[in-house]
Write a protein that holds these residues in place. Sequence first.
Motif, mmCIF file in Angstrom:
data_model
loop_
_atom_site.group_PDB
_atom_site.id
_atom_site.type_symbol
_atom_site.label_atom_id
_atom_site.label_comp_id
_atom_site.label_asym_id
_atom_site.label_seq_id
_atom_site.Cartn_x
_atom_site.Cartn_y
_atom_site.Cartn_z
ATOM 1 N N GLY A 182 29.220 36.292 38.867
ATOM 2 C CA GLY A 182 29.107 35.280 37.839
ATOM 3 C C GLY A 182 30.121 34.193 38.123
ATOM 4 N N GLU A 183 30.166 33.233 37.272
ATOM 5 C CA GLU A 183 31.085 32.111 37.432
ATOM 6 C C GLU A 183 32.543 32.566 37.472
ATOM 7 O OE1 GLU A 183 31.285 27.698 35.527
ATOM 8 O OE2 GLU A 183 31.045 29.349 34.103
ATOM 9 N N ASN A 184 32.891 33.580 36.643
ATOM 10 C CA ASN A 184 34.294 33.996 36.601
ATOM 11 C C ASN A 184 34.497 35.510 36.600
ATOM 12 O OD1 ASN A 184 33.574 34.625 33.955
ATOM 13 N ND2 ASN A 184 35.154 33.389 33.004
ATOM 14 N N MET A 185 33.487 36.263 37.050
ATOM 15 C CA MET A 185 33.594 37.725 37.086
ATOM 16 C C MET A 185 32.560 38.289 38.056
ATOM 17 S SD MET A 185 33.128 40.429 33.935
ATOM 18 C CE MET A 185 33.362 42.177 34.220
ATOM 19 N N LEU A 186 32.850 39.456 38.578
ATOM 20 C CA LEU A 186 31.896 40.218 39.383
ATOM 21 C C LEU A 186 31.377 41.388 38.558
ATOM 22 C CD1 LEU A 186 33.966 40.546 42.667
ATOM 23 C CD2 LEU A 186 32.039 39.002 42.285
ATOM 24 N N VAL A 187 30.194 41.886 38.915
ATOM 25 C CA VAL A 187 29.673 43.114 38.322
ATOM 26 C C VAL A 187 29.077 43.967 39.438
ATOM 27 C CG1 VAL A 187 29.206 42.134 36.035
ATOM 28 C CG2 VAL A 187 27.400 42.097 37.778
ATOM 29 N N ILE A 188 28.877 45.237 39.140
ATOM 30 C CA ILE A 188 28.266 46.176 40.068
ATOM 31 C C ILE A 188 26.913 46.598 39.508
ATOM 32 C CG2 ILE A 188 28.426 48.516 41.029
ATOM 33 C CD1 ILE A 188 31.491 48.168 40.986
ATOM 34 N N SER A 189 25.906 46.595 40.363
ATOM 35 C CA SER A 189 24.586 47.062 39.946
ATOM 36 C C SER A 189 24.589 48.594 39.901
ATOM 37 C CB SER A 189 23.513 46.603 40.930
ATOM 38 O OG SER A 189 22.287 47.256 40.645
ATOM 39 N N PRO A 190 24.348 49.175 38.717
ATOM 40 C CA PRO A 190 24.318 50.632 38.635
ATOM 41 C C PRO A 190 23.119 51.226 39.376
ATOM 42 C CG PRO A 190 23.655 49.676 36.543
ATOM 43 C CD PRO A 190 24.122 48.545 37.420
ATOM 44 N N ARG A 216 38.250 35.874 35.154
ATOM 45 C CA ARG A 216 39.155 34.800 35.569
ATOM 46 C C ARG A 216 40.060 35.194 36.733
ATOM 47 N NH1 ARG A 216 40.345 30.370 31.449
ATOM 48 N NH2 ARG A 216 41.001 29.474 33.417
ATOM 49 N N CYS A 217 39.898 36.421 37.255
ATOM 50 C CA CYS A 217 40.625 36.827 38.464
ATOM 51 C C CYS A 217 39.665 36.750 39.644
ATOM 52 C CB CYS A 217 41.178 38.245 38.321
ATOM 53 S SG CYS A 217 42.535 38.364 37.142
ATOM 54 N N LYS A 218 38.602 37.541 39.598
ATOM 55 C CA LYS A 218 37.506 37.487 40.582
ATOM 56 C C LYS A 218 38.022 37.372 42.013
ATOM 57 C CE LYS A 218 33.276 34.933 41.411
ATOM 58 N NZ LYS A 218 32.571 33.717 41.052
ATOM 59 N N TYR A 219 38.857 38.324 42.401
ATOM 60 C CA TYR A 219 39.452 38.311 43.742
ATOM 61 C C TYR A 219 38.445 38.568 44.864
ATOM 62 C CZ TYR A 219 44.093 38.349 41.613
ATOM 63 O OH TYR A 219 45.223 38.034 40.914
ATOM 64 N N MET A 220 37.483 39.409 44.643
ATOM 65 C CA MET A 220 36.389 39.704 45.568
ATOM 66 C C MET A 220 36.756 40.555 46.783
ATOM 67 S SD MET A 220 34.151 36.210 45.346
ATOM 68 C CE MET A 220 35.443 34.991 45.194
ATOM 69 N N GLY A 223 34.688 35.656 48.772
ATOM 70 C CA GLY A 223 34.847 34.219 48.614
ATOM 71 C C GLY A 223 36.287 33.904 48.250
ATOM 72 N N THR A 224 36.512 32.699 47.827
ATOM 73 C CA THR A 224 37.842 32.259 47.421
ATOM 74 C C THR A 224 38.029 32.531 45.930
ATOM 75 O OG1 THR A 224 37.749 30.515 49.076
ATOM 76 C CG2 THR A 224 39.424 30.298 47.349
ATOM 77 N N PRO A 225 39.050 33.274 45.562
ATOM 78 C CA PRO A 225 39.282 33.527 44.137
ATOM 79 C C PRO A 225 39.735 32.242 43.440
ATOM 80 C CG PRO A 225 41.060 34.461 45.434
ATOM 81 C CD PRO A 225 40.056 33.925 46.402
ATOM 82 N N PRO A 226 39.639 32.209 42.132
ATOM 83 C CA PRO A 226 40.120 31.032 41.396
ATOM 84 C C PRO A 226 41.599 30.764 41.707
ATOM 85 C CG PRO A 226 38.926 32.518 39.942
ATOM 86 C CD PRO A 226 39.093 33.225 41.251
ATOM 87 N N ALA A 227 41.974 29.506 41.697
ATOM 88 C CA ALA A 227 43.352 29.124 42.020
ATOM 89 C C ALA A 227 44.359 29.769 41.068
ATOM 90 C CB ALA A 227 43.492 27.606 41.985
ATOM 91 N N ASP A 228 43.953 30.017 39.836
ATOM 92 C CA ASP A 228 44.870 30.592 38.842
ATOM 93 C C ASP A 228 44.634 32.089 38.613
ATOM 94 O OD1 ASP A 228 42.424 30.329 37.545
ATOM 95 O OD2 ASP A 228 43.275 29.444 35.723
ATOM 96 N N TRP A 258 46.010 35.102 35.564
ATOM 97 C CA TRP A 258 45.146 35.822 34.627
ATOM 98 C C TRP A 258 45.147 37.330 34.841
ATOM 99 C CZ3 TRP A 258 43.486 33.919 30.285
ATOM 100 C CH2 TRP A 258 43.423 32.537 30.139
ATOM 101 N N ASN A 259 45.592 37.766 35.999
ATOM 102 C CA ASN A 259 45.591 39.192 36.315
ATOM 103 C C ASN A 259 46.481 39.950 35.332
ATOM 104 O OD1 ASN A 259 45.369 41.688 37.484
ATOM 105 N ND2 ASN A 259 46.422 41.139 39.374
ATOM 106 N N GLY A 260 45.909 40.940 34.677
ATOM 107 C CA GLY A 260 46.667 41.776 33.752
ATOM 108 C C GLY A 260 46.664 41.303 32.315
ATOM 109 N N LYS A 261 46.175 40.097 32.072
ATOM 110 C CA LYS A 261 46.113 39.631 30.681
ATOM 111 C C LYS A 261 45.007 40.366 29.952
ATOM 112 C CE LYS A 261 48.320 35.254 31.249
ATOM 113 N NZ LYS A 261 48.406 33.886 30.875
ATOM 114 N N THR A 262 45.211 40.612 28.694
ATOM 115 C CA THR A 262 44.235 41.347 27.890
ATOM 116 C C THR A 262 43.418 40.382 27.033
ATOM 117 O OG1 THR A 262 45.885 41.679 26.162
ATOM 118 C CG2 THR A 262 45.676 43.417 27.817
ATOM 119 N N ASN A 263 42.419 40.932 26.396
ATOM 120 C CA ASN A 263 41.564 40.178 25.474
ATOM 121 C C ASN A 263 40.884 38.986 26.135
ATOM 122 O OD1 ASN A 263 42.269 41.904 23.262
ATOM 123 N ND2 ASN A 263 44.224 40.827 23.164
#
Length: 110
Positions: A29-37, A11-15, A84-89, A93-98
């Motif tokens: 993904g829709e709300n997250m990035l991943v790195i290919s190992p 939900r941060c997905k700053y990029m 890209g453009t990160p989510p408006a919110d 969400w940055n720093g929230k857990t769980n």
Amino acid sequence: MTYVVTENCIRCKYMDCVEVCPVDCFYAGENMLVISPEECIDCGVCEPECPAEAIFPDSDDRSTAWAEANATYAKQWPNMTRKGTPPADADEWNGKTNKADMLSKNPHSD
């Protein structure tokens, strides 16, 4: 060794990390990035660029729970080569857990 994107990206997905990666190993993904190992060359330039502090080396205990998700979704989601453009919110969400249950399995769409 590779780097792993962890829960705080959800939900941060700053990029910002995508812009500096010399091998374009980020997948979105829709709300997250991943790195290919399989593609990460362990250069580490992405880690300090992440405003959410969500990227860690796979040798760091904080990355253990997310290594498999990175490997799995890197094979399913589209490759990201430009910031890209990160989510408006994102800042809210940055720093929230769980946030793990909020991970969308859907790929990024423009």
